[in-house]
Design a protein around this motif. Structure first.
Motif, PDB file in Angstrom:
ATOM      1  N   THR A 125     114.476  47.261  82.723  1.00 25.54           N
ATOM      2  CA  THR A 125     114.859  48.543  83.322  1.00 25.54           C
ATOM      3  C   THR A 125     116.357  48.764  83.203  1.00 25.54           C
ATOM      4  OG1 THR A 125     113.026  48.535  84.896  1.00 25.54           O
ATOM      5  CG2 THR A 125     114.935  49.868  85.450  1.00 25.54           C
ATOM      6  N   ALA A 126     117.134  47.732  83.497  1.00 26.63           N
ATOM      7  CA  ALA A 126     118.586  47.847  83.365  1.00 26.63           C
ATOM      8  C   ALA A 126     118.987  48.114  81.919  1.00 26.63           C
ATOM      9  CB  ALA A 126     119.255  46.575  83.873  1.00 26.63           C
ATOM     10  N   ALA A 127     118.336  47.429  80.977  1.00 25.74           N
ATOM     11  CA  ALA A 127     118.665  47.615  79.561  1.00 25.74           C
ATOM     12  C   ALA A 127     118.319  49.028  79.104  1.00 25.74           C
ATOM     13  CB  ALA A 127     117.927  46.582  78.717  1.00 25.74           C
ATOM     14  N   GLY A 128     117.161  49.534  79.543  1.00 31.63           N
ATOM     15  CA  GLY A 128     116.765  50.891  79.160  1.00 31.63           C
ATOM     16  C   GLY A 128     117.739  51.931  79.679  1.00 31.63           C
ATOM     17  N   MET A 129     118.191  51.764  80.916  1.00 36.30           N
ATOM     18  CA  MET A 129     119.164  52.711  81.472  1.00 36.30           C
ATOM     19  C   MET A 129     120.511  52.590  80.767  1.00 36.30           C
ATOM     20  SD  MET A 129     118.244  52.362  85.528  1.00 36.30           S
ATOM     21  CE  MET A 129     119.493  53.543  86.004  1.00 36.30           C
ATOM     22  N   ALA A 130     120.876  51.361  80.372  1.00 39.03           N
ATOM     23  CA  ALA A 130     122.148  51.160  79.679  1.00 39.03           C
ATOM     24  C   ALA A 130     122.163  51.853  78.322  1.00 39.03           C
ATOM     25  CB  ALA A 130     122.424  49.666  79.508  1.00 39.03           C
ATOM     26  N   VAL A 131     121.003  52.013  77.708  1.00 40.85           N
ATOM     27  CA  VAL A 131     120.918  52.737  76.438  1.00 40.85           C
ATOM     28  C   VAL A 131     120.829  54.244  76.677  1.00 40.85           C
ATOM     29  CG1 VAL A 131     119.496  53.107  74.385  1.00 40.85           C
ATOM     30  CG2 VAL A 131     119.884  50.789  75.225  1.00 40.85           C
ATOM     31  N   ALA A 132     120.059  54.645  77.674  1.00 44.96           N
ATOM     32  CA  ALA A 132     119.827  56.071  77.917  1.00 44.96           C
ATOM     33  C   ALA A 132     121.076  56.797  78.385  1.00 44.96           C
ATOM     34  CB  ALA A 132     118.710  56.250  78.945  1.00 44.96           C
ATOM     35  N   ILE A 133     121.912  56.153  79.189  1.00 43.17           N
ATOM     36  CA  ILE A 133     123.087  56.841  79.743  1.00 43.17           C
ATOM     37  C   ILE A 133     124.070  57.271  78.657  1.00 43.17           C
ATOM     38  CG2 ILE A 133     125.130  56.503  81.195  1.00 43.17           C
ATOM     39  CD1 ILE A 133     123.340  54.888  83.102  1.00 43.17           C
ATOM     40  N   PRO A 134     124.517  56.373  77.766  1.00 44.20           N
ATOM     41  CA  PRO A 134     125.430  56.852  76.709  1.00 44.20           C
ATOM     42  C   PRO A 134     124.762  57.819  75.745  1.00 44.20           C
ATOM     43  CG  PRO A 134     124.857  54.549  76.366  1.00 44.20           C
ATOM     44  CD  PRO A 134     124.357  54.916  77.710  1.00 44.20           C
ATOM     45  N   ALA A 135     123.453  57.648  75.485  1.00 42.64           N
ATOM     46  CA  ALA A 135     122.755  58.585  74.605  1.00 42.64           C
ATOM     47  C   ALA A 135     122.731  59.980  75.211  1.00 42.64           C
ATOM     48  CB  ALA A 135     121.331  58.097  74.328  1.00 42.64           C
ATOM     49  N   SER A 136     122.463  60.074  76.518  1.00 42.92           N
ATOM     50  CA  SER A 136     122.443  61.365  77.189  1.00 42.92           C
ATOM     51  C   SER A 136     123.835  61.989  77.242  1.00 42.92           C
ATOM     52  CB  SER A 136     121.894  61.191  78.607  1.00 42.92           C
ATOM     53  OG  SER A 136     121.847  62.413  79.289  1.00 42.92           O
ATOM     54  N   ALA A 137     124.857  61.163  77.494  1.00 41.67           N
ATOM     55  CA  ALA A 137     126.228  61.684  77.541  1.00 41.67           C
ATOM     56  C   ALA A 137     126.658  62.209  76.177  1.00 41.67           C
ATOM     57  CB  ALA A 137     127.181  60.597  78.022  1.00 41.67           C
ATOM     58  N   ALA A 138     126.346  61.450  75.120  1.00 45.93           N
ATOM     59  CA  ALA A 138     126.700  61.886  73.768  1.00 45.93           C
ATOM     60  C   ALA A 138     125.956  63.157  73.392  1.00 45.93           C
ATOM     61  CB  ALA A 138     126.398  60.769  72.769  1.00 45.93           C
ATOM     62  N   LEU A 139     124.688  63.243  73.770  1.00 41.46           N
ATOM     63  CA  LEU A 139     123.902  64.440  73.481  1.00 41.46           C
ATOM     64  C   LEU A 139     124.527  65.664  74.138  1.00 41.46           C
ATOM     65  CD1 LEU A 139     121.320  65.835  72.423  1.00 41.46           C
ATOM     66  CD2 LEU A 139     120.202  65.143  74.555  1.00 41.46           C
ATOM     67  N   THR A 140     124.904  65.543  75.402  1.00 43.95           N
ATOM     68  CA  THR A 140     125.525  66.667  76.103  1.00 43.95           C
ATOM     69  C   THR A 140     126.833  67.081  75.428  1.00 43.95           C
ATOM     70  OG1 THR A 140     124.545  65.933  78.194  1.00 43.95           O
ATOM     71  CG2 THR A 140     126.412  67.454  78.327  1.00 43.95           C
ATOM     72  N   TRP A 141     127.627  66.113  75.028  1.00 40.75           N
ATOM     73  CA  TRP A 141     128.899  66.401  74.373  1.00 40.75           C
ATOM     74  C   TRP A 141     128.692  67.109  73.038  1.00 40.75           C
ATOM     75  CZ3 TRP A 141     131.903  62.707  70.847  1.00 40.75           C
ATOM     76  CH2 TRP A 141     133.131  63.277  70.504  1.00 40.75           C
ATOM     77  N   PHE A 142     127.784  66.588  72.214  1.00 38.88           N
ATOM     78  CA  PHE A 142     127.538  67.186  70.903  1.00 38.88           C
ATOM     79  C   PHE A 142     126.957  68.594  71.036  1.00 38.88           C
ATOM     80  CE2 PHE A 142     127.022  62.637  69.204  1.00 38.88           C
ATOM     81  CZ  PHE A 142     128.356  62.583  68.837  1.00 38.88           C
ATOM     82  N   GLU A 143     126.096  68.803  72.028  1.00 39.41           N
ATOM     83  CA  GLU A 143     125.552  70.143  72.244  1.00 39.41           C
ATOM     84  C   GLU A 143     126.655  71.113  72.655  1.00 39.41           C
ATOM     85  OE1 GLU A 143     122.445  69.572  75.102  1.00 39.41           O
ATOM     86  OE2 GLU A 143     120.886  69.509  73.552  1.00 39.41           O
TER      87      GLU A 143
END
Length: 232
Positions: free
Chosen positions: A180-198
């Protein structure tokens, strides 16, 4: 060389820790690790692609070309953008050529400008869907790993019966929670990068719409001499 020895020892310890982390997390943690590598590669690739499209160049050259076009200096405006690859420059040059083509009515020139703009925006938004997918499934994969780990831990507890050791159960639970910790550690930067690129893509869309509108509303008489094309 004590510094190099200490560095080698530290790297070896970190490698052993990472290997143990992957072993304890089970198959799901390996999948999440692969997603983390893919996420980093996508973020770097997308940043590079946006840089090639001139996302952070400011569009000063394209704005200057529109100003020259509005003043009737068509050849100078076209020459200013010749060879430029940024999305703003490509759109402005395509719009100028469409608007100055006497064979194209205003509606057709606008349709051609829109076509080019949509193609450029598609390039600017390329790669965002995979990031969105990773941001969505990484926490779910982590939760799946945790559920599977909890099932295994309670199965072991049931088999142990009255001889069950609470420490063993606690160890199984925290190992399960690693995913669970590993999944969140991947999802958080992916979501932040997605928001920035959008946000970058939306800003590009707004700026290109503004430049195209200025060309249509502030341009000189369409019966003037046409823009010199690059092939001429």
């Amino acid at each position: 060389m004590p510094d190099l020895t200490a560095l080698a020892t530290s790297l070896s310890a970190q490698g052993a820790l990472a290997s143990e982390f992957l072993r304890q997390g089970g198959p799901v943690i390996w999948l999440i690790a692969a997603l983390s590598v893919l996420t980093l590669a996508l973020i770097l690739w997308k940043a590079w692609r946006l840089a090639l499209l001139g996302a952070w160049s400011g569009g000063r050259r394209a704005t200057r070309a529109v100003t020259l076009w509005s003043a009737g200096q068509r050849a100078e405006a076209d020459l200013l953008l010749e060879g430029r690859k940024s999305c703003r420059a490509v759109l402005v040059r395509a719009a100028m050529q469409a608007l100055s083509d006497p064979a194209l009515p205003p509606e057709a020139a606008e349709a051609e400008t829109t076509r080019v703009a949509k193609a450029l925006l598609t390039r600017a938004r390329a790669g965002l869907r995979p990031l969105e997918l990773i941001a969505t499934i990484a926490p779910l994969l982590g939760l799946l790993g945790t559920v599977l780990g909890m099932i295994a831990a309670f199965q072991a507890l049931q088999e142990a019966g009255s001889r069950a050791d609470p420490a063993t159960l606690a160890g199984g639970i925290w190992e399960a929670l690693l995913t669970t910790a590993a999944g969140m550690a991947v999802a958080i930067p992916a979501s932040a990068a997605l928001t920035w690129f959008e946000a970058v893509a939306d800003r590009l869309r707004h700026e290109m719409e503004d430049l195209a509108t200025r060309l249509r509303t502030q341009g000189p008489d369409r019966t003037a001499a046409p823009v010199r094309h690059a092939a001429e």
